[in-house]
Scaffold this active site. Sequence first.
Site, PDB file in Angstrom:
ATOM      1  N   GLU A 184      13.480   1.671  -2.348  1.00 57.48           N
ATOM      2  CA  GLU A 184      12.354   1.544  -3.268  1.00 57.48           C
ATOM      3  C   GLU A 184      12.613   0.394  -4.223  1.00 57.48           C
ATOM      4  O   GLU A 184      13.729   0.212  -4.733  1.00 57.48           O
ATOM      5  CB  GLU A 184      12.153   2.824  -4.084  1.00 57.48           C
ATOM      6  CG  GLU A 184      11.141   2.578  -5.210  1.00 57.48           C
ATOM      7  CD  GLU A 184      10.162   3.701  -5.460  1.00 57.48           C
ATOM      8  OE1 GLU A 184      10.559   4.847  -5.291  1.00 57.48           O
ATOM      9  OE2 GLU A 184       9.015   3.407  -5.822  1.00 57.48           O
ATOM     10  N   CYS A 186       6.705   5.533  -5.273  1.00 55.16           N
ATOM     11  CA  CYS A 186       5.533   5.405  -6.160  1.00 55.16           C
ATOM     12  C   CYS A 186       5.081   3.949  -6.277  1.00 55.16           C
ATOM     13  O   CYS A 186       3.953   3.684  -6.692  1.00 55.16           O
ATOM     14  CB  CYS A 186       5.838   5.958  -7.540  1.00 55.16           C
ATOM     15  SG  CYS A 186       6.183   7.712  -7.518  1.00 55.16           S
ATOM     16  N   ASN A 212       2.384   8.323  -0.382  1.00 57.10           N
ATOM     17  CA  ASN A 212       3.735   8.753  -0.750  1.00 57.10           C
ATOM     18  C   ASN A 212       3.740  10.201  -1.210  1.00 57.10           C
ATOM     19  O   ASN A 212       3.858  11.116  -0.423  1.00 57.10           O
ATOM     20  CB  ASN A 212       4.281   7.804  -1.822  1.00 57.10           C
ATOM     21  CG  ASN A 212       5.626   8.232  -2.354  1.00 57.10           C
ATOM     22  OD1 ASN A 212       6.500   8.596  -1.581  1.00 57.10           O
ATOM     23  ND2 ASN A 212       5.801   8.229  -3.662  1.00 57.10           N
ATOM     24  N   GLU A 213       3.534  10.382  -2.507  1.00 57.53           N
ATOM     25  CA  GLU A 213       3.635  11.745  -3.055  1.00 57.53           C
ATOM     26  C   GLU A 213       2.279  12.285  -3.491  1.00 57.53           C
ATOM     27  O   GLU A 213       2.185  13.020  -4.459  1.00 57.53           O
ATOM     28  CB  GLU A 213       4.575  11.744  -4.270  1.00 57.53           C
ATOM     29  CG  GLU A 213       6.029  11.824  -3.910  1.00 57.53           C
ATOM     30  CD  GLU A 213       6.929  11.933  -5.123  1.00 57.53           C
ATOM     31  OE1 GLU A 213       6.464  11.733  -6.254  1.00 57.53           O
ATOM     32  OE2 GLU A 213       8.124  12.205  -4.929  1.00 57.53           O
TER      33      GLU A 213
HETATM   34  O1  AHR Z   1      12.710   7.619  -6.019  1.00 57.92           O
HETATM   35  C1  AHR Z   1      11.992   7.509  -7.194  1.00 57.92           C
HETATM   36  C2  AHR Z   1      10.613   8.111  -7.089  1.00 57.92           C
HETATM   37  O2  AHR Z   1      10.696   9.481  -6.919  1.00 57.92           O
HETATM   38  C3  AHR Z   1       9.783   7.685  -5.932  1.00 57.92           C
HETATM   39  O3  AHR Z   1       9.120   6.533  -6.188  1.00 57.92           O
HETATM   40  C4  AHR Z   1       8.825   8.790  -5.748  1.00 57.92           C
HETATM   41  O4  AHR Z   1       8.423   8.931  -4.431  1.00 57.92           O
HETATM   42  C5  AHR Z   1       9.544   9.976  -6.323  1.00 57.92           C
HETATM   43  O5  AHR Z   1       8.772  10.585  -7.271  1.00 57.92           O
END
Ligand code: AHR
Length: 663
Positions: free
Chosen positions: A52, A250, A381-382
Site C-alpha cells: 500500500e 484505502c 477494498n473495504e
Molecule cells: O493497511 C492500512 C489500511 O488498513 C488499508 O488501507 C485498509 O485497507 C485498511 O483499513
Amino acid sequence: MALSVLSRNTALFIFSILFTSIVFAKDDMVLDIDSAKPVAKIQPTMYGIFFEDINFSADGGLYAEMVKNRSFEFDQPLMGWTQPATAPYSSNLNSGIAHTMSYANNVNKNILRVNVFNGNNYSIVNEGFRGMGVVKGKEYLLSFYAANPDVNIKTITFRLIDPKDNVIATADIDPQVKDWNQYAATLIATKTEEKARLKITFKGHGAIDLDMISLFPKDTWNGRTKGLRKDLVEVIADLKPGFLRFPGGCIIEGRTLAQRYQWKQTLGAIEQRSTMVSRWNTEFSHKLTPDYFQSFGLGFYEYFQLAEDLGAEPIPVVSCGIACQFNTGEVVPLSEMDPYIQDALDLIEFANGSTDTPWGMVRASMGHPEKFNLKYLGIGNEQWGPQYIERFELFQKALKEKHPEIVLISGSGPFPDGELFDYAHKELKKLGAEIIDEHYYKDMAWFKQNATRYDSYDRNGPKIFAGEYAAQSVATVSPKNKNSWETALVEAAFMTGLERNADIVYMTSYAPLMAHVDAWQWSPNMIWFNNLEVLRTLNYQVQKLFSNNKGTDLLRVSTKNEAITGQEGIYASAVKDSINKSIIVKLVNTKGSERTIKINAKNRMVASPVSITTLANDKLDMENTFANPAALLPKTETRKSNADQLGLVLPKNSVVIVKFAIE
Ligand code: AHR
C-alpha cells in the site's frame, strides 16, 4: 562478567542438548503426519505481498526519487523547498512559482521561476523525504528541465550538503538553451549521509524557469534508470511472494471519489503523470505527514513490472465507485458506473491485451510488448453494505462476460466479523463470488483464538484472501503499537490456521508492508526503513519462514487425532514440498515453557538429515531495531535421523520449522 560467560555457555549447552539428542518421555506431545495422503494443494499464491502506498512507502520509499515535490505540483507548490531569507541572497523577491504549459503538458502546470538580481549565489534547497540518503562513493543521477530565455543565468551548481551544510557532492551545469531543455549530471557522494539535502545555486543575472528537478541513485533495483530502491526491493524479494497486491488499501478508494486511485493517470512519461495528495497524509492526527503526495512515478506499469520481477502474481485493485466510507463515503450512482467498469476492462487490456489493442499498445510503448499475464483483479477494498454488493455485481457481470478467465476478488468490509462482515459474506456467496478479501487488525489474543477461524468455513463457498492482518500490541492503529516478538509469535500461531485451511485460504498477506521511520501514519508495519537502511522486523521473519517454506501440498498433522490448534499453547501445520522433495512442519509454542514433542511421520519414505530452524526468545516484548537489527534471527541446524519419529524440544515462545527430505 564471569557470570554472563557462564550463562551463555550454559545456554549453548542446553540448546545443543535440546536439538541433538532424542530424549523421549512419556508425556511427549505426539504429532502424527501422514505424508502419503495430501489433503489439499497449497496455492502458489498462499503467501504474498500487500503493497500500500502508505507511510511514505511509494514516494520517499520504494520509488527511489530523492527530491520531494520535484515538479512543484504539491498543494503548496514550494513545500519541501526553501529559499534563503537573508542577505546576501535575498534580493529575489520575484522568485517563486509560475504557471506554464510551455514545455510539457497540462497536468504538470507549475514551474519554479528564479529571478537572480545580485549576480551570484542565490540558492534554493530541497529537503528530500526527511533527508536524502547518500552513500560515499556512489553515483546519483541529477536531471531537470530549464528554460533560460535570455541566457542570463550562466551556471547552476548542484550540491549535496549534510545537515551542517558541508558539501558532499557537486556538479555544475551551464544552461545555455533558451527553450525548455532537459539537463543531466552525475553527483558522486564523498560521505555517507542519511539526511543530505540538495542545494541549487545560480550564477548570473536574470530569470530562469525550472521543473522536474530530480535526483536518483544510479544503483537501483534491476539497474532501471529512475527506478526502485534496490535495498527495499531485495528485502521484499527475499520473501519470495506469491502475489503482489497493489496499490493498496484505502488509497484506491480516496477520501473523495475525485481522489480515488486512477491507474490510467499513472502511465507514460513521468512528466505526464499528475501529482496528487495522499489520503495517508493527515488521516490520523497522532502523526501528521502533510507532505505525503503521490507523484505516481511508481505507477501501474511499474507495479506490474515489479510483480514480474518478483515472480509474483499481480493483483491490482480498482475503485468500485465508492469513496472511503470512513471519510466521505461518496457513491457513484448505479446508472453512472460505466466509466468505472470500463477502467477495469481497460486494465485487463493494458495487462493482457495484444499490442494492437489500444491499451496493449500503451503497455508496449512503455517497453513491455509481452503480456503481464494478469489473472486476478480486486474490486474495491473495504467497502461495505448493499452499496458495495450492488456495484460489485455490476463489475462481476461485465467482467465475467468479457473475461471469464480473470478471477475477481471482492471485499468484506473493514472488520473480520459483525453485521457488515456477515452481510457481505452472505450476499457475495449468493453472487458466486470467487475470492473474498478479509482484514484483521486485532489484538494478540484474537490471533491465537482465530487459529481455528477457517476450520468451520463452508468448503463450497468462496475462497479466502486473508488480505490484511497484523497483531496490534496496544490498540488498532495506535501509534504505540510495536513489532514485538509476541505479535510475531501470535501471527505465526494464526498462520498455522491459515495453512491448515489451504483448501479454502488461497492468499494471505501481512499489512501494511512498509513505513519510513520518520514519516508514517500507521503502525505496526512489516518493514521499516530510513533513507539508508532497511529493518526486517520479527513479523517479517515469521512471514519469511512461512513463505519460504510454503510447500505444494497440505498434510494433516494431528495429536490424538485432533488438529493442533493451541493445545498446551502449541500450534502446527504441515506441508509436502513435491518440488524440493521434503516435508515441512511448522510448529509454534506460545507458552512460556518448553515442550517436548515427537513428530511421527507415518509413511515417510527415506531417513535423512533433518533441518530445524528456530526463532525463539524469552522476552515477548523484544524487537529488532535499527540499533540491533539482528537481535533475534532464525537459526538453522541439521541433525541426522534414521527413524520415522523425531523427538524435539520446542523452546518457550518459539516458531520452529522442521524440514526433512522424502523421495
Ligand atoms: O493497511 C492500512 C489500511 O488498513 C488499508 O488501507 C485498509 O485497507 C485498511 O483499513
